[in-house]
Write an enzyme that holds these catalytic residues in place. Sequence first.
Site, PDB file in Angstrom:
ATOM      1  N   LYS A  52       0.983  -1.313  -0.097  1.00  0.00           N
ATOM      2  CA  LYS A  52      -0.020  -0.094   0.021  1.00  0.00           C
ATOM      3  C   LYS A  52       0.832   1.258  -0.065  1.00  0.00           C
ATOM      4  CE  LYS A  52      -3.759  -2.515   1.909  1.00  0.00           C
ATOM      5  NZ  LYS A  52      -4.427  -3.076   3.330  1.00  0.00           N
ATOM      6  N   GLN A  96      -5.051  -1.860   9.388  1.00  0.00           N
ATOM      7  CA  GLN A  96      -4.739  -3.122   8.802  1.00  0.00           C
ATOM      8  C   GLN A  96      -5.330  -4.362   9.779  1.00  0.00           C
ATOM      9  OE1 GLN A  96      -3.154  -3.698   5.762  1.00  0.00           O
ATOM     10  NE2 GLN A  96      -3.770  -5.760   6.301  1.00  0.00           N
ATOM     11  N   ASP A 119     -11.377   2.072   3.861  1.00  0.00           N
ATOM     12  CA  ASP A 119     -11.513   0.810   3.579  1.00  0.00           C
ATOM     13  C   ASP A 119     -12.889   0.404   3.241  1.00  0.00           C
ATOM     14  OD1 ASP A 119      -9.294  -0.908   3.235  1.00  0.00           O
ATOM     15  OD2 ASP A 119      -8.958  -1.185   5.080  1.00  0.00           O
TER      16      ASP A 119
END
Length: 283
Positions: A52, A96, A119
């Site tokens: 990322k 994460q 997200d």
Amino acid sequence: MAEILDGKAVSQKIKENLRKEVEELKQNGIFPKLAVIMVGNDSSSKIYVRNKSIACKEVGIEYEEYLLDENITMDELLGLINKLNKDDSVNGILLQSPIPRRLDINEAFKTIDPKKDVDGFNPCNVGKLCLGQDSLVSCTPYGIIKLLEEYGVEIEGKDAVVVGRSNIVGKPMMQCLLNKNATVTICHSKTIKLERATKKADILVVAVGKPKFITKDMVKDGSIVIDVGINRGEDGKLCGDVDYEEVSKVASYITPVPGGVGPMTIAMLMNNIVKATKMKEKE
Ligand code: NDP
């Protein structure tokens, strides 16, 4: 032999377009920034986070990382999220997963400002997706839809079957396909005679997390097969949830692992950061 849905190539194209958009934003004094929070030392997470950060660099998005000790308390984690929510220079916040089990990941997702929830896991964005309203959409399902569209695959009216019902892949995938007017079936570990469902799929999306779980005899001739799984095979190599060698003999389109869904997920994350930045500027 199935045509390969080349997520790597499509994601490059998307990132190149985003790079131009970010360049324009910067010329107007706007600098999109992603903040990533990682708790503990999970080795796969480290690889995902690194990928990322590389993508951010490619696209020109600023990137900062918070690596938290695995013994952190929930209050400390929520404290950091709240601090980033208030930080005007941060446009996207990504927690994460996985995080240690004793921490409540749903509470953490709920605490991320929905406008910075790149997200798409905050209940507010999940709800908007269900209602068919504009939202920040979970990156993996969104990337899969973009990949299908890029190859001109018609979704409307198709029988789509999703194997896996996780909050981060299976459920939003079901919703994205439904929003595109597919007729959707969702399967899980309690599904009886899974192959009865998978055999009728025009579009089959598999997100189970078991190497080569979907075999040729479970797939209809000419179907479109999307493999979300990322597993380490016995030979140590990355492999998906689909037996690629065999299934590609009967499918019309198939995603490889690696090089299919994974790069599209990251491209959509970049897309969501740019989208979040523009939403903020419009306010
Ligand atoms: P989860 O473990 O959260 O969910 C797995 C799902 O598979 C569950 O819904 C489970 O059912 C279902 N399942 C398990 N066994 C069976 C079975 N025998 N028959 C039918 N369904 C079954 O996984 P995730 O959704 O988080 O991830 C799935 C895979 O995708 C993993 O390999 C992960 O690494 C990968 N992944 C890849 C991404 C990418 O960018 N390419 C992004 C995110 C994930 P039940 O709910 O009943 O337990």
